[in-house]
Write an enzyme that holds these catalytic residues in place. Structure first.
Site: not given
Ligand SMILES: Cc1cc2nc3c(=O)[nH]c(=O)nc-3n(C[C@H](O)[C@H](O)[C@H](O)COP(=O)(O)O)c2cc1C
Length: 246
Positions: A30, A69, A135-136, A159
């Site tokens: 995070c 993670k 990611g993405d 997302r």
């Molecule tokens: C609102 C929000 C909350 C998230 N909460 C977590 C979480 O609690 N644990 C976690 O491992 N990743 C969390 N993530 C990260 C996502 O799992 C992911 O790794 C990151 O958004 C990249 O993927 P994307 O580009 O497809 O969004 C969160 C992301 C967003 C946008």
């Protein structure tokens, strides 16, 4: 779980196991400022000694599945790459059930793009480790592309699922080799929106849910044929009745 101290994390893992949870997940990814400031989440990619202590302490009390993670590094430095490798290797040695990796650095937060080549190389280096890519992934097609490009065992949809919970069935169809599904029609969207709001009310109560769901409604509006009007209507929501009226 997020934390900065090995004993505390091990104690927290025990509480979760006693509460009946099946899997314990350590978050060293995070990038949020408050989390980094408390030396948690992605910060631990910069402190591999502490990260390893936490992993060993938690492993000692968790006999069942343990997952983690990560982001691909803290930043672009060679030291950061070394730190990632140490942490990843230790997870393999400690027999973690799966590791999820977001292909951005912590420093990147959500800017730039996720490095899918990094995920592909990682899977090639550790073919026997269960690896989930992140990611993405904004559409079901993106999810399939990630699997094809990287060879990861699973894909995180993050997302891309906000305002489109149907993305999971769309991906399930593609990965099973079935034809692409049509996006949900407006009646199905309506049913989904009502259910989502009802769940939010259960958790937060009507007033707070109404505030929080505005930004979610906006995301849903992208699927609607009259998206701009629906977008404006969701912004103005103050109650369950307003939500239902949209
Ligand atoms: C609102 C929000 C909350 C998230 N909460 C977590 C979480 O609690 N644990 C976690 O491992 N990743 C969390 N993530 C990260 C996502 O799992 C992911 O790794 C990151 O958004 C990249 O993927 P994307 O580009 O497809 O969004 C969160 C992301 C967003 C946008």
């Amino acid at each position: 779980m997020m934390g900065s101290e090995a004993d505390e994390m091990a104690a927290a893992a025990k509480v979760l196991l006693e509460a009946g949870f099946d899997v314990i997940d350590l978050n060293f990814a995070c990038p949020v400022k408050k989390v980094m400031g408390r030396c948690r989440g992605g910060y631990l990619l910069n402190d591999p000694d502490e990260a390893l202590k936490i992993m060993r302490a938690v492993r000692a009390v968790v006999p069942g599945p343990l997952t983690m993670k990560l982001r691909r590094a803290l930043d672009e430095s060679s030291q950061a790459a070394e730190n990632f490798d140490r942490i990843f290797n230790e997870a393999v040695n400690l027999d973690f059930a799966a590791i999820s990796v977001h292909g951005r650095t912590v420093e990147q937060k959500y800017t730039g793009t996720a490095d899918w080549d990094f995920l592909r190389n990682l899977k090639a280096r550790y073919p026997h480790m269960t690896l989930f890519g992140s990611g993405d992934v904004f559409t079901a097609k993106d999810a399939l592309r990630m699997v094809t490009h990287t060879g990861v065992d699973g894909v995180w949809i993050a997302r891309g699922a906000i305002g489109n919970p149907w993305i999971f069935r769309e991906f399930a169809a593609l990965i099973a080799g079935r034809p692409a599904l049509e996006p949900p029609g407006i009646f199905e969207q309506r049913a989904g929106l009502l259910e989502h709001f009802a769940l939010a009310v259960e958790i937060y109560g009507e007033q707070q849910a109404s505030r929080q769901m505005r930004k979610i409604g906006i995301k849903y509006s992208r699927l609607h044929t009259e998206g701009a009007d629906v977008w404006r209507a969701f912004i103005a929501v103050k109650s369950q009745a307003d939500w239902n009226a949209v």
